[in-house]
Each structure stands twice: as C-alpha cells, then as structure tokens.
Design an enzyme around this catalytic site. Structure first.
Site, PDB file in Angstrom:
ATOM      1  N   GLN A 181     -58.633 -98.515   5.316  1.00  0.00           N
ATOM      2  CA  GLN A 181     -58.071 -99.875   5.452  1.00  0.00           C
ATOM      3  C   GLN A 181     -59.034-101.000   5.030  1.00  0.00           C
ATOM      4  O   GLN A 181     -58.650-101.914   4.317  1.00  0.00           O
ATOM      5  CB  GLN A 181     -57.636-100.113   6.908  1.00  0.00           C
ATOM      6  CG  GLN A 181     -57.119-101.516   7.177  1.00  0.00           C
ATOM      7  CD  GLN A 181     -56.773-101.740   8.646  1.00  0.00           C
ATOM      8  OE1 GLN A 181     -55.821-101.198   9.157  1.00  0.00           O
ATOM      9  NE2 GLN A 181     -57.568-102.550   9.334  1.00  0.00           N
TER      10      GLN A 181
ATOM     11  N   ASP B  93     -62.810-100.425   9.600  1.00  0.00           N
ATOM     12  CA  ASP B  93     -61.661 -99.635  10.024  1.00  0.00           C
ATOM     13  C   ASP B  93     -61.309 -98.751   8.842  1.00  0.00           C
ATOM     14  O   ASP B  93     -60.913 -99.248   7.786  1.00  0.00           O
ATOM     15  CB  ASP B  93     -60.515-100.597  10.371  1.00  0.00           C
ATOM     16  CG  ASP B  93     -59.228 -99.873  10.732  1.00  0.00           C
ATOM     17  OD1 ASP B  93     -59.139 -98.645  10.515  1.00  0.00           O
ATOM     18  OD2 ASP B  93     -58.309-100.559  11.220  1.00  0.00           O
TER      19      ASP B  93
ATOM     20  N   ASP C 179     -62.002 -99.483  15.045  1.00  0.00           N
ATOM     21  CA  ASP C 179     -63.121 -99.769  14.134  1.00  0.00           C
ATOM     22  C   ASP C 179     -64.320 -98.892  14.444  1.00  0.00           C
ATOM     23  O   ASP C 179     -64.605 -98.624  15.616  1.00  0.00           O
ATOM     24  CB  ASP C 179     -63.529-101.234  14.279  1.00  0.00           C
ATOM     25  CG  ASP C 179     -62.427-102.155  13.824  1.00  0.00           C
ATOM     26  OD1 ASP C 179     -62.175-102.196  12.614  1.00  0.00           O
ATOM     27  OD2 ASP C 179     -61.795-102.791  14.687  1.00  0.00           O
TER      28      ASP C 179
ATOM     29  N   LYS D 270     -57.170-107.337  10.983  1.00  0.00           N
ATOM     30  CA  LYS D 270     -58.025-108.387  11.539  1.00  0.00           C
ATOM     31  C   LYS D 270     -59.490-108.076  11.229  1.00  0.00           C
ATOM     32  O   LYS D 270     -59.834-106.955  10.887  1.00  0.00           O
ATOM     33  CB  LYS D 270     -57.809-108.482  13.049  1.00  0.00           C
ATOM     34  CG  LYS D 270     -56.823-109.586  13.432  1.00  0.00           C
ATOM     35  CD  LYS D 270     -57.407-110.985  13.205  1.00  0.00           C
ATOM     36  CE  LYS D 270     -56.416-112.102  13.435  1.00  0.00           C
ATOM     37  NZ  LYS D 270     -56.052-112.879  12.265  1.00  0.00           N
ATOM     38  N   ASP D 271     -60.334-109.076  11.396  1.00  0.00           N
ATOM     39  CA  ASP D 271     -61.732-108.939  10.958  1.00  0.00           C
ATOM     40  C   ASP D 271     -62.577-108.095  11.894  1.00  0.00           C
ATOM     41  O   ASP D 271     -63.520-107.452  11.489  1.00  0.00           O
ATOM     42  CB  ASP D 271     -62.349-110.326  10.835  1.00  0.00           C
ATOM     43  CG  ASP D 271     -61.431-111.230  10.069  1.00  0.00           C
ATOM     44  OD1 ASP D 271     -61.435-111.148   8.843  1.00  0.00           O
ATOM     45  OD2 ASP D 271     -60.676-111.992  10.710  1.00  0.00           O
TER      46      ASP D 271
ATOM     47  N   TYR E 159     -52.837-110.404   4.211  1.00  0.00           N
ATOM     48  CA  TYR E 159     -53.179-109.707   5.446  1.00  0.00           C
ATOM     49  C   TYR E 159     -53.434-108.231   5.215  1.00  0.00           C
ATOM     50  O   TYR E 159     -52.611-107.532   4.659  1.00  0.00           O
ATOM     51  CB  TYR E 159     -52.036-109.851   6.456  1.00  0.00           C
ATOM     52  CG  TYR E 159     -52.362-109.182   7.763  1.00  0.00           C
ATOM     53  CD1 TYR E 159     -53.437-109.636   8.511  1.00  0.00           C
ATOM     54  CD2 TYR E 159     -51.635-108.105   8.231  1.00  0.00           C
ATOM     55  CE1 TYR E 159     -53.767-109.032   9.697  1.00  0.00           C
ATOM     56  CE2 TYR E 159     -51.952-107.496   9.426  1.00  0.00           C
ATOM     57  CZ  TYR E 159     -53.022-107.965  10.160  1.00  0.00           C
ATOM     58  OH  TYR E 159     -53.350-107.365  11.330  1.00  0.00           O
TER      59      TYR E 159
HETATM   60  P1  13P Z   1     -56.675-103.837  12.908  1.00  0.00           P
HETATM   61  O1  13P Z   1     -57.143-105.055  12.181  1.00  0.00           O
HETATM   62  O2  13P Z   1     -57.535-103.518  14.092  1.00  0.00           O
HETATM   63  O3  13P Z   1     -56.525-102.679  11.964  1.00  0.00           O
HETATM   64  O4  13P Z   1     -55.251-104.161  13.543  1.00  0.00           O
HETATM   65  C1  13P Z   1     -54.209-104.506  12.711  1.00  0.00           C
HETATM   66  C2  13P Z   1     -52.908-104.794  13.383  1.00  0.00           C
HETATM   67  O5  13P Z   1     -52.045-105.305  12.731  1.00  0.00           O
HETATM   68  C3  13P Z   1     -52.664-104.450  14.771  1.00  0.00           C
HETATM   69  O6  13P Z   1     -51.340-104.762  15.172  1.00  0.00           O
HETATM   70 MG    MG Z   2     -56.483-100.736  11.872  1.00  0.00          MG
HETATM   71 MG    MG Z   3     -59.538-102.996  14.163  1.00  0.00          MG
END
Ligand code: 13P
Ligand code: MG
Ligand code: MG
Ligand code: 13P
Length: 364
Positions: free
Chosen positions: A93, A11, A52, A233-234, A230
């Site tokens: 990110q 991402d 992503d 997410k992966d 944090y």
């Molecule tokens: P991503 O990991 O896809 O960037 O999403 C993060 C998030 O906090 C969505 O609410």
């Molecule tokens: Mg994101």
């Molecule tokens: Mg993502």
C-alpha cells in the site's frame, strides 16, 4: 562517534482490511534485515502499530542516508512479496513508487531521524500512530514542551527553564520543505496559532535551548500530497529523547491521557480520539479508533536495550476506557458536522464527484 536513530514505517499489507499485518509478513521483513546484518546497521527493532510496520535502526550513517533508506525499502519490498503471496489486503500500500531512488522520503513510507552524540545515558521514546496523520502529535508535543501543567520540569529543572525551539513544517507546501522556527516560551501564542491547524502545520523537530541538543524528530509526509489522491492515512512516527535537559519520559507521555480528537479513523475521513495502546495492537471499531504506541529504549554505543511498552500499564487501561467513551460519543452523530473531516480532507474523491453532479441540479 555520533549515533543516528532512523525509524522508517510503511503499511505493506494487512489481514482483514486495514487491521494488522500477518506474522509471516513481519517474519519476511525480519529475515530480510537479518540477511543484511553487517557493517551498515548497528542495531534494529521491528514492530507494528495497527496495520503499519516500523523499523527502528541505530547506525552511524547520519540522517537521510540512502544506504539505510534503501535497506528499509528493500525490506518492505520483501515483506510486500510475502503479503502478496498470502493475499493480504493492501499489499504494498505505502510503496507508491516502483523503485527506490536515493531517499525514501516522498516514496510513501514515513521517516523520522536524528543524529546525536550519545549522552552518558541515552533514553528515548519511539512513537507510532495508526489511522491518523502527522498533526496528531502537535498537541501532545506542545503540552509536553511548553506547559508546566504536563511538564513540571519546566518549573523544577534549571536545565529546562530556557525552554525549547520548535521547527514547524507547512506540509501543504510540497515543492520543498517550508518551515518556521519559533521559541517557547516567548512565542507560544504563535506556536499555538500554527499547531491549531493539524492538517497544515506539523512539528518536525524540537531542540533544547539550554544544550542546543535535538529532542524530537517527527515524520511530516502527507501521502495525499505525494500521490495526489487517497491511498491511506499517513500514520506518523516520532522519536523523542527524554530526561536531562529534555522532559522526563512521564512528562512526554502525560498529554496522551487526553485522548484528543484527531483526523483519520474510518477511511481517513473522520474525527476520532487518539487512543494510547499496547505494542502490536490491531485496529477494530470503525477502522479505529486512531491509536498510538510508545516504546522506550536506552541506546549505548548504538546498541538498543530491550523495549519498554509505555502504554502497557494499568493507568492506561483507565484512559483507554475514557477514550472509548469519547469515540462512541462522537460516532453517534455519524457523518454530521464535526464527526467528519472538512471537504478538503475527505478521501477517495467520491464527495467531490457527488458535489459536481448535484451542483448541476440546483435551481435558483
Ligand atoms: P491505513 O491508512 O491505516 O491503511 O487505513 C486506511 C483506511 O482507509 C482505514 O479505513
Ligand atoms: Mg492499510
Ligand atoms: Mg495504517
Ligand atoms: P528518579 O529520582 O527515580 O531518577 O526520578 C527522577 C525523575 O525525574 C522522575 O520524573
């Protein structure tokens, strides 16, 4: 000559929060890859799943090639520059380190790779998921490779009756790879006991016990284990060879009609059903629901065919309706109980601080 498939995803910025990368960002990454086209890469495809972007490379360099990893890293850096210039949200990110150092694993992007001698014909499916973590693939892989209720090949095909060997990673152990190898069908209860815990145990590879050939390679990195906090997410990727001594394409896809509940969704801190979506799908409701795309190819002499979008079919429209219903149902209970992840998985650290403050106010 052996072929290696490497999918590397990150991402590096998106429009309107964590929804979808911009066209200009995608073009910047593509332009970088085109400018480096030469001996290293035989073929590649660029795609997005939610916010992503994934580069699927076909090449001859083997698994863990620093040249391939560096190319992906540099393409993401080029894309990040575009993301910054456009003011995209979360530009860069997933690039957690300032510079590339030998292997992209541990630097933020997710990686799934495998090297094999091409069969006479070599069909495979590339999966990418957004707003969830690597354990999201545990249940679909378990069902497709061990359960005749989803994989009729297990009872119909002599090539599959010996079953499969699972390699399962303990992703909480971060010093080295800590993994266990278990055989299906004899050890399916042990496999299930581990795969029950999607946050700790993740399928990293699966091999045919008939041919010894590798069927599956999955990304297993957990960003919060790298960054210690944090940062998103992966959003895992997975490669799966199909047909022959492996499950058929449709058997691999079958378990995705469950829309099983996974970790992720809003702020990476909730539970939501995994929705199979079409390629290029963005994110919407409650920063979700968690989504997965599946794209099929054949590869010959390293050259990839045109993609087939596996979830772009009327059957999956019906599934998406059902999954939306499951998402709405769980969202109705907001922050309560099963709707949110356990304490250890909550992101941002805000809850930890809050609990500390409140702890001092308790009386006995
Ligand atoms: P991503 O990991 O896809 O960037 O999403 C993060 C998030 O906090 C969505 O609410
Ligand atoms: Mg994101
Ligand atoms: Mg993502
Ligand atoms: P075909 O006979 O169309 O090749 O299909 C075989 C198969 O395995 C479908 O699951």
């Amino acid at each position: 000559m052996k072929t290696t498939l490497s999918v590397i995803k990150a991402d590096i910025g998106s429009i309107g929060g964590h929804l979808r990368p911009s066209t200009a960002l995608m073009e910047a990454v593509r332009a970088y890859l085109e400018s480096k086209k030469g001996k290293l890469v035989v073929d590649y495809r660029l795609s997005n799943t939610g916010d992503d972007i994934a580069i699927l490379f076909s090449h001859r360099e083997g698994v863990g090639s620093s040249a391939i990893h560096e190319l992906a890293w540099d393409a993401f850096v080029a894309g990040t520059a575009k993301a910054k210039s456009e003011g995209l949200y979360g530009a860069g990110q997933d690039l957690l380190k300032d510079s590339f150092s030998g292997n992209i694993k541990g630097l933020g992007p997710a990686v799934a790779e495998m090297e094999f001698e091409e069969r006479e014909n070599e069909p495979f499916i590339f999966f990418a998921a957004d707003k969830t973590d690597p354990g999201a693939y545990n249940l679909p892989l378990y069902l497709a490779f061990t359960d005749p209720m989803h994989c009729s090949g297990l009872i119909l095909s002599p090539k599959m009756s010996q079953g499969f060997r699972f390699v399962i990673m303990d992703v909480e152990y971060t010093e080295k790879d800590r993994y266990i190898e278990l055989n299906a069908p004899e050890e399916i209860y042990d496999i299930a006991a581990l795969l029950r815990d999607n946050e700790r145990f993740v399928v990293s590879q699966i091999f045919s016990r008939d041919s010894g050939e590798q069927a599956v390679a999955a990304s297993t990195t957990r960003l919060h284990n790298i960054a210690g906090k944090y940062i998103g997410k992966d959003d895992p990727v997975l490669l799966c060879r199909v047909q022959g001594s492996f499950p058929a394409a449709g058997e691999i896809l079958s378990p995705y009609n469950i829309g099983h509940y996974v970790a992720g969704f809003m702020r990476g801190s909730h539970t939501g059903p995994l929705m199979p979506v079409k390629n290029g799908c963005g994110i919407s409701f409650f920063d979700g629901p968690p989504i997965v795309t599946a794209t099929a190819f054949c590869v010959q002499d390293g050259i990839l065919t045109e993609p087939v979008d596996c979830f772009d079919h009327p059957y999956w429209d019906h599934v998406r309706g059902e999954v939306s219903r499951k998402a709405t149902e769980l969202r109705r209970q907001g922050f309560s109980g099963a709707a949110m992840l356990p304490y250890s998985e909550l992101e941002y650290g805000g809850i930890v601080e809050k609990m500390k403050k409140l702890d001092g106010k308790f009386k006995t």
